[in-house]
Scaffold this active site. Sequence first.
Site, PDB file in Angstrom:
ATOM      1  N   ASP A   9     -20.576  36.728 -31.542  1.00  0.00           N
ATOM      2  CA  ASP A   9     -20.469  35.573 -32.438  1.00  0.00           C
ATOM      3  C   ASP A   9     -21.766  34.754 -32.468  1.00  0.00           C
ATOM      4  O   ASP A   9     -22.500  34.713 -31.481  1.00  0.00           O
ATOM      5  CB  ASP A   9     -19.304  34.685 -31.960  1.00  0.00           C
ATOM      6  CG  ASP A   9     -18.923  33.658 -33.001  1.00  0.00           C
ATOM      7  OD1 ASP A   9     -19.260  33.840 -34.182  1.00  0.00           O
ATOM      8  OD2 ASP A   9     -18.281  32.656 -32.628  1.00  0.00           O
ATOM      9  N   HIS A  59     -27.316  38.547 -38.705  1.00  0.00           N
ATOM     10  CA  HIS A  59     -26.628  39.810 -38.393  1.00  0.00           C
ATOM     11  C   HIS A  59     -27.652  40.885 -37.990  1.00  0.00           C
ATOM     12  O   HIS A  59     -27.435  41.656 -37.071  1.00  0.00           O
ATOM     13  CB  HIS A  59     -25.794  40.266 -39.585  1.00  0.00           C
ATOM     14  CG  HIS A  59     -24.681  39.312 -39.929  1.00  0.00           C
ATOM     15  ND1 HIS A  59     -23.814  38.817 -38.973  1.00  0.00           N
ATOM     16  CD2 HIS A  59     -24.297  38.743 -41.100  1.00  0.00           C
ATOM     17  CE1 HIS A  59     -22.940  37.993 -39.559  1.00  0.00           C
ATOM     18  NE2 HIS A  59     -23.221  37.929 -40.838  1.00  0.00           N
ATOM     19  N   LEU A  81     -21.021  56.226 -21.336  1.00  0.00           N
ATOM     20  CA  LEU A  81     -20.396  55.013 -21.880  1.00  0.00           C
ATOM     21  C   LEU A  81     -19.591  55.351 -23.137  1.00  0.00           C
ATOM     22  O   LEU A  81     -20.076  56.054 -24.020  1.00  0.00           O
ATOM     23  CB  LEU A  81     -21.507  54.016 -22.246  1.00  0.00           C
ATOM     24  CG  LEU A  81     -21.067  52.737 -22.980  1.00  0.00           C
ATOM     25  CD1 LEU A  81     -20.329  51.800 -22.027  1.00  0.00           C
ATOM     26  CD2 LEU A  81     -22.277  52.024 -23.589  1.00  0.00           C
TER      27      LEU A  81
HETATM   28  C1  FPP Z   1     -19.972  36.873 -36.027  1.00  0.00           C
HETATM   29  O1  FPP Z   1     -20.994  35.924 -36.251  1.00  0.00           O
HETATM   30  C2  FPP Z   1     -20.506  38.219 -36.215  1.00  0.00           C
HETATM   31  C3  FPP Z   1     -20.039  39.107 -37.117  1.00  0.00           C
HETATM   32  C4  FPP Z   1     -18.940  38.814 -38.046  1.00  0.00           C
HETATM   33  C5  FPP Z   1     -20.658  40.439 -37.245  1.00  0.00           C
HETATM   34  C6  FPP Z   1     -21.216  41.071 -36.000  1.00  0.00           C
HETATM   35  C7  FPP Z   1     -22.138  42.140 -36.415  1.00  0.00           C
HETATM   36  C8  FPP Z   1     -23.302  42.489 -35.842  1.00  0.00           C
HETATM   37  C9  FPP Z   1     -23.806  41.922 -34.591  1.00  0.00           C
HETATM   38  C10 FPP Z   1     -24.202  43.491 -36.464  1.00  0.00           C
HETATM   39  C11 FPP Z   1     -23.597  44.709 -37.058  1.00  0.00           C
HETATM   40  C12 FPP Z   1     -22.845  45.584 -36.134  1.00  0.00           C
HETATM   41  C13 FPP Z   1     -23.116  46.867 -35.818  1.00  0.00           C
HETATM   42  C14 FPP Z   1     -22.134  47.641 -35.019  1.00  0.00           C
HETATM   43  C15 FPP Z   1     -24.354  47.547 -36.204  1.00  0.00           C
HETATM   44  P1  FPP Z   1     -20.792  34.860 -37.403  1.00  0.00           P
HETATM   45  O2  FPP Z   1     -21.434  35.392 -38.635  1.00  0.00           O
HETATM   46  O3  FPP Z   1     -19.348  34.530 -37.544  1.00  0.00           O
HETATM   47  O4  FPP Z   1     -21.605  33.650 -36.844  1.00  0.00           O
HETATM   48  P2  FPP Z   1     -21.302  32.110 -37.070  1.00  0.00           P
HETATM   49  O5  FPP Z   1     -20.006  31.836 -36.335  1.00  0.00           O
HETATM   50  O6  FPP Z   1     -22.472  31.447 -36.453  1.00  0.00           O
HETATM   51  O7  FPP Z   1     -21.193  31.888 -38.540  1.00  0.00           O
END
Ligand code: FPP
Length: 260
Positions: free
Chosen positions: A39, A56, A150
């Site tokens: 997150d 991201h 893993l």
């Molecule tokens: C939450 O942060 C994160 C996500 C919804 C996506 C997580 C994805 C990645 C780390 C990259 C892609 C994954 C792979 C497997 C290659 P948020 O956007 O909700 O952050 P915020 O709470 O600050 O808005």
Amino acid sequence: MWRSLQGDLPADQKIAEEKELLARIDRSRLPLHIAIIMDGNGRWAQRRGLPRTFGHRAGVESLREIVKLCVELKIKYLTVYAFSTENWKRPREEVNTLMSLLIEYLQKEIDELCANNIRINPIGRLEDLPASAQEAVRMAREKSRQNKGLTLNVALNYGSRSELAAAVRAIAKRVRDGGLNPADIDEKVISDHLYTAGQPDPDLLIRPSGDYRVSNFLLWQLAYTEFWFTPVLWPDFRRVHLLQAIVDFQSRERRFGGLL
Ligand code: FPP
């Protein structure tokens, strides 16, 4: 509080902190299964005046680093929350970027992941992903199927309530077809119908970025999991943070509802 939570340190101090933490870790009591809610990507980008999608992209770098450390530590299972059943509500451009990043990650990294003996196990309602993402997921699962190091569970279009509903449907069908007696439905039967069937429950759940929620993630599997929260945003999450979480985990007494 660990120093690295208090801002950026010079590289040599970070290395020193990592060494210190590594020395403190008891290799005989490592968590078998770690789960992470990745997150804070959006906030990371917004704080820099960048579009959320940049966060991201930076988050993928953190994932790479953490997967590598899990391999080094010989962690057996890592489950990462990459896309939830609720994330479709985000703007189309953000959803498209997340799908593209997933495809890019799997296509570009699969050989290296396999070279490190990592098994990619995508979990969630994969059948509702765009066709190109489904193809990348299928390819990664197939290519890494035999790997024994893993297991990397990538939660995609994942929601724990949806997972539990699917398990209930599958169990009800077995009962209706005469293959299962309702009296025999115990906790193991339920676990065996989840995406994580056959795997140990997470020992440690990590949620960066300062929120204290489970967000529909592994609700059944987290029954006795130890939680570790940090204000560090996922794109800033580095090896030291995982090591801090493990050191803290090892300092806890796990009683599983009993007495010591
Ligand atoms: C939450 O942060 C994160 C996500 C919804 C996506 C997580 C994805 C990645 C780390 C990259 C892609 C994954 C792979 C497997 C290659 P948020 O956007 O909700 O952050 P915020 O709470 O600050 O808005």
